[in-house]
Scaffold this motif. Structure first.
Motif: not given
Length: 341
Positions: A36-45
Motif C-alpha cells: 500500500d501507498t502511505t501519504i500524509t496530510g496536515k490539518y489544524s482541525n
C-alpha cells in the motif's frame, strides 16, 4: 516424545495473542505484508476523525486513515493515510475532511490536474471542511451559502485590519501619511521646475535645442569643406600607407649601427682618429715642439747675430747657446714618447 499440557497451553496462548494483535490491527485499517501507498496530510482541525476512517475519491473508498499524531502545542495535526487501491493521485490534489452527522467522518481527495503523481511517504495538500451546516446549506440554498462565505471572509478581513490598527500601527500610518504629503509637495515643486525647464520660450531645454540646431546648421553650411578635409585626410593616409616604411626603418637601423661602430672606434685606440682623440701622445709631442720652438725663438731674440749676420767685416757673435727656455715657457716641458720594441 510426549508434549506436556503446559507446553500445549503456552503454544495456544501465543497463537491467540498473535491472532488478537493481527485482528486488532486489521480493525484499525492496518494491513501486513502489503504494498500500500502511505501519504500524509496536515490539518489544524480533524473534526473527530479517527483511525480506520475511510478515504474516498469520487465516492469510492480507496484507503483508510492509518495514524493521527500531533505535538504538545496542538497547532498542527498530522494524518497518515493508507491508499490500498493501485491509483495515481496528482500532486496538486487536495484532501478534505468530510463530517457526517449520522456516521463517521471521512477524507475526500479532490483530484488535481498535475502530470506528476504522489509517491509513498509524500505530503498531500489539505483543506478543512466547513462542517455539517455548511454542507447542508450548500445543498439547500447555494446563494445563501456563498453570501455566508463572503460575510465570513469580510469578518476575517476586518479582524485582521483591527489587529493591524494598534496604537503603534496608527502612529506609523500617520507618519507615513505625513511623509506622503511631503513627497507630494516635493513632486509639485519638481513639476514646476520641470515645467520651467520645458518652457518653449525661456526654458533651458529650448535654448539647448536652439544651440544644437545652430551647430547642426553650421555643419550643414560647411558640409563641402568638411567633405574636402576628410578627402584630403584620406589621401594623406593613403600616401602614408603606400610608403615603404619598413625599408626606411631598416636603412635607419643600418645607419645607426654604422654610427655606433664609428663611435666605438673613436673611443678605442684603433685607427688614426681614435688615437688622435684618446692618445695624449700627440698633445705631449705638440707641447714639446712648442717648447723647442720657444727655445729657438728665445735664442734668436737673445743672440740674433748667431743666425743673421749683416756685418761688413763678417764677425760672428760669440756666446753660449741657450740650453733651457726662458722662464715664460717652463710650464710646457719637453716630452718624448717611449716606443716599445
Amino acid at each position: 516424545m510426549k508434549i506436556t499440557n503446559e507446553t500445549k497451553v503456552g503454544f495456544i496462548t501465543i497463537i491467540a495473542l498473535a491472532l488478537l494483535i493481527l485482528g486488532f490491527n486489521f480493525l484499525k485499517g492496518k494491513k501486513l505484508w502489503s504494498n500500500d501507498t502511505t501519504i500524509t496530510g496536515k490539518y489544524s482541525n480533524v473534526q473527530g476523525l479517527q483511525t480506520s476512517n475511510p478515504i474516498v475519491i469520487n465516492g469510492l473508498q480507496v484507503g483508510t486513515v492509518y495514524k493521527i499524531s500531533t505535538d504538545k502545542n496542538m497547532r498542527e495535526i498530522i494524518v497518515d493515510m493508507t491508499i490500498t487501491k493501485d491509483i495515481n493521485i496528482p500532486k496538486n490534489s487536495v484532501a478534505v475532511i468530510k463530517s457526517n452527522p449520522i456516521g463517521t467522518p471521512s477524507i475526500e481527495i479532490k483530484l488535481g490536474d498535475a502530470k506528476e503523481f504522489l509517491k509513498d511517504k509524500e505530503t498531500i495538500l489539505t483543506e478543512t471542511s466547513g462542517g455539517v451546516f455548511d454542507e447542508v446549506l450548500k445543498k439547500v440554498d447555494p446563494v445563501l451559502y456563498e453570501v455566508r462565505k463572503a460575510v465570513s471572509s469580510v469578518d476575517t478581513l476586518l479582524g485582521n485590519f483591527n489587529s493591524i490598527l494598534d496604537p503603534n500601527a496608527k502612529n506609523n500610518i500617520a507618519a507615513t501619511i505625513a511623509n506622503l504629503n511631503k513627497v507630494t509637495e516635493a513632486m509639485v515643486s519638481s513639476t514646476a521646475s520641470l515645467n520651467s525647464l520645458l518652457n518653449t520660450q525661456t526654458g533651458a531645454l529650448a535654448k539647448s535645442l536652439n544651440n544644437v540646431s545652430a551647430i547642426t546648421g553650421n555643419f550643414a553650411a560647411n558640409n563641402e569643406k568638411i567633405t574636402s578635409v576628410i578627402s584630403n585626410l584620406d589621401k594623406t593616409t593613403t600616401k602614408f600607407a603606400d610608403l615603404n616604411l619598413k625599408k626606411t626603418l631598416d636603412t635607419l637601423d643600418v645607419a645607426i649601427n654604422n654610427l655606433k661602430g664609428m663611435m666605438s672606434k673613436f673611443n678605442s685606440n684603433d685607427g688614426t682618429l681614435g688615437r688622435l682623440i684618446n692618445d695624449p701622445t700627440l698633445y705631449k709631442n705638440l707641447a714639446s715642439t712648442g717648447n723647442k720652438l720657444n727655445l729657438l725663438l728665445d735664442d734668436i731674440r737673445v743672440n740674433p747675430k748667431r743666425y743673421v749676420s749683416i756685418s761688413v767685416f763678417g764677425k760672428k757673435q760669440s756666446g753660449s747657446v741657450l740650453q733651457t727656455p726662458l722662464p715664460d715657457t717652463l710650464n710646457s716641458p719637453y716630452y718624448v714618447e717611449k716606443v716599445k720594441p
